[in-house]
Design a protein around this motif. Structure first.
Motif, short mmCIF file in Angstrom:
data_model
loop_
_atom_site.label_atom_id
_atom_site.label_comp_id
_atom_site.label_asym_id
_atom_site.label_seq_id
_atom_site.Cartn_x
_atom_site.Cartn_y
_atom_site.Cartn_z
N THR A 13 0.95 -1.13 0.10
CA THR A 13 0.02 0.11 -0.03
C THR A 13 0.90 1.09 0.08
N PHE A 14 0.45 2.30 -0.93
CA PHE A 14 1.35 3.48 -0.84
C PHE A 14 0.39 4.48 -0.59
N ARG A 15 0.81 5.37 0.46
CA ARG A 15 0.09 6.41 0.94
C ARG A 15 1.08 7.76 1.32
N ASP A 16 0.46 8.78 1.43
CA ASP A 16 1.25 9.89 2.02
C ASP A 16 1.24 9.56 3.58
N ALA A 17 2.47 10.29 3.89
CA ALA A 17 2.87 10.18 5.38
C ALA A 17 2.06 11.30 6.15
N THR A 18 1.81 10.96 7.46
CA THR A 18 1.32 11.94 8.48
C THR A 18 2.12 12.01 9.44
N GLU A 19 1.85 13.23 10.22
CA GLU A 19 2.73 13.57 11.34
C GLU A 19 2.65 12.08 12.50
N ALA A 20 1.82 11.19 12.37
CA ALA A 20 1.73 10.21 13.20
C ALA A 20 2.81 9.02 12.78
N ASP A 21 3.17 9.33 11.61
CA ASP A 21 4.23 8.23 10.95
C ASP A 21 5.66 8.71 11.23
N ILE A 22 6.02 9.88 11.55
CA ILE A 22 7.41 10.45 11.70
C ILE A 22 8.20 9.69 12.54
N PRO A 23 7.93 8.92 13.61
CA PRO A 23 8.85 8.17 14.50
C PRO A 23 9.18 6.95 13.73
N ALA A 24 8.07 6.23 13.15
CA ALA A 24 8.51 4.91 12.40
C ALA A 24 9.39 5.30 10.98
N LEU A 25 9.09 6.47 10.39
CA LEU A 25 9.85 6.73 9.11
C LEU A 25 11.42 7.05 9.55
N VAL A 26 11.57 7.89 10.76
CA VAL A 26 13.01 8.05 10.99
C VAL A 26 13.68 6.89 11.28
N GLU A 27 13.01 5.98 12.02
CA GLU A 27 13.71 4.78 12.30
C GLU A 27 14.17 3.88 11.07
N LEU A 28 12.88 3.91 10.03
CA LEU A 28 13.28 3.24 8.57
C LEU A 28 14.50 3.64 8.05
N ILE A 29 14.60 5.08 7.71
CA ILE A 29 15.46 5.52 7.14
C ILE A 29 16.71 5.69 7.59
N GLU A 30 17.02 5.62 9.15
CA GLU A 30 18.09 5.37 9.77
C GLU A 30 18.53 3.74 9.83
N SER A 31 17.67 3.00 9.57
CA SER A 31 18.30 1.62 9.41
C SER A 31 18.66 1.26 8.32
N ALA A 32 18.09 2.08 7.36
CA ALA A 32 18.46 1.46 5.70
C ALA A 32 20.00 2.02 5.54
N TYR A 33 20.42 3.26 6.35
CA TYR A 33 21.84 3.68 5.71
C TYR A 33 22.61 3.93 6.84
N ARG A 34 22.46 3.85 8.20
CA ARG A 34 23.59 4.10 9.35
C ARG A 34 23.46 2.97 10.14
N GLY A 35 24.70 2.82 10.78
CA GLY A 35 24.88 1.75 11.96
C GLY A 35 24.70 0.56 11.32
N ASP A 36 24.95 -0.54 12.48
CA ASP A 36 25.24 -1.93 12.01
C ASP A 36 24.07 -2.63 11.36
N SER A 37 22.81 -1.90 11.76
CA SER A 37 21.61 -2.63 11.01
C SER A 37 21.65 -2.34 9.63
N SER A 38 22.29 -1.45 9.09
CA SER A 38 22.05 -1.13 7.67
C SER A 38 22.77 -2.01 7.02
N ARG A 39 23.89 -2.54 7.56
CA ARG A 39 24.95 -3.63 7.10
C ARG A 39 24.25 -4.77 6.37
N THR A 40 22.65 -4.95 7.04
CA THR A 40 21.95 -6.14 6.67
C THR A 40 21.96 -5.97 4.93
N GLY A 41 21.30 -4.77 4.69
CA GLY A 41 21.33 -4.33 3.31
C GLY A 41 22.54 -4.03 2.51
#
Length: 184
Positions: A13-41
Motif C-alpha cells: 500500500t502506498f500512501r502519504d505520510a502523516t505526523e503520526a508516521d514520523i517516528p517510524a519513518l525516522v527509524e526506517l531511514i536510519e536503519s537503511a543507511y546508518r549503523g550496524d543494522s544498515s549492513r544487512t542491506g
C-alpha cells in the motif's frame, strides 16, 4: 499537491505520510543507511558517514511542505519503504528513499521508484525526475542507471560540519545530480 488516497498494488500500500508516521519513518531511514543494522542491506552508508541520516524535524518538514509529499510504502500495515517527492517546476525531486534492510535486493526498491515516477508524472505532469546521490556510491549510482537515470556531472558539496546529515568518514564526499526523463 493534494494528499492522494492510499493506492494498493497487490501486497503493498502506498500512501502519504502523516505526523503520526514520523517516528517510524525516522527509524526506517536510519536503519537503511546508518549503523550496524544498515549492513544487512546493500545501501548502507555506515563506512562513509556516522551519526544520523535524518531526524524527526527533517522528516516533519517534508511531511508539512506544500510542495512535497513523503510516500509511505506498507506491507500488512507496517512501513517497509518510503521516499520523498518534491515538485520543482517541470521536474520532481526524489529523495529520502529507504527500503528496510532485510527486504533490500528482492525488487521492492524497483517497485517503489516506478510508482514514485508514475505519481509525479500523472499528478504533477513533470517530465523529469531528479535526485542527488553521494558520488562515491558507485554501486548505488549503477542501480539508478539501470533504472534509466543518467549521471550529469553536476556536483554539489556535502554539508561538512552539519551533523544533521552525518559525520563524514572521508574528505571526498559530494552529491551528484542524476536525472531521468519520464515518458508520458
Amino acid at each position: 499537491m493534494d494528499t492522494a488516497p492510499p493506492r494498493d498494488t497487490g501486497e503493498l500500500t502506498f500512501r502519504d505520510a502523516t505526523e503520526a508516521d514520523i517516528p517510524a519513518l525516522v527509524e526506517l531511514i536510519e536503519s537503511a543507511y546508518r549503523g550496524d543494522s544498515s549492513r544487512t542491506g546493500w545501501t548502507s552508508e555506515a563506512d562513509l558517514l556516522q551519526g544520523q541520516r535524518t531526524d524527526p524535524q527533517g522528516v516533519r518538514e517534508v511531511v508539512e511542505s506544500p510542495e512535497s509529499r513523503l510516500l509511505v510504502v506498507e506491507r500488512d500495515g507496517v512501513p517497509v519503504a518510503c521516499c520523498q517527492l518534491e515538485h520543482r517546476g517541470e521536474a520532481a525531486y526524489f529523495g529520502m528513499f529507504a527500503v528496510r534492510p532485510a527486504l533490500q535486493g528482492a525488487g521492492l526498491g524497483k517497485v517503489v521508484i516506478a510508482e514514485a515516477e508514475r505519481i509525479v508524472r500523472e499528478g504533477w505532469g513533470v517530465t523529469e525526475m531528479h535526485m542527488t546521490v553521494i558520488s562515491v556510491r558507485e554501486e548505488l549510482v549503477a542501480w539508478y542507471e539501470r533504472r534509466g537515470y543518467r549521471r550529469t556531472g553536476r556536483m554539489f558539496p556535502f554539508p561538512y560540519g552539519d551533523e544533521r546529515f552525518g559525520i563524514p568518514q572521508r574528505e571526498d564526499l559530494a552529491f551528484e545530480l542524476l536525472v531521468k526523463t519520464l515518458d508520458a
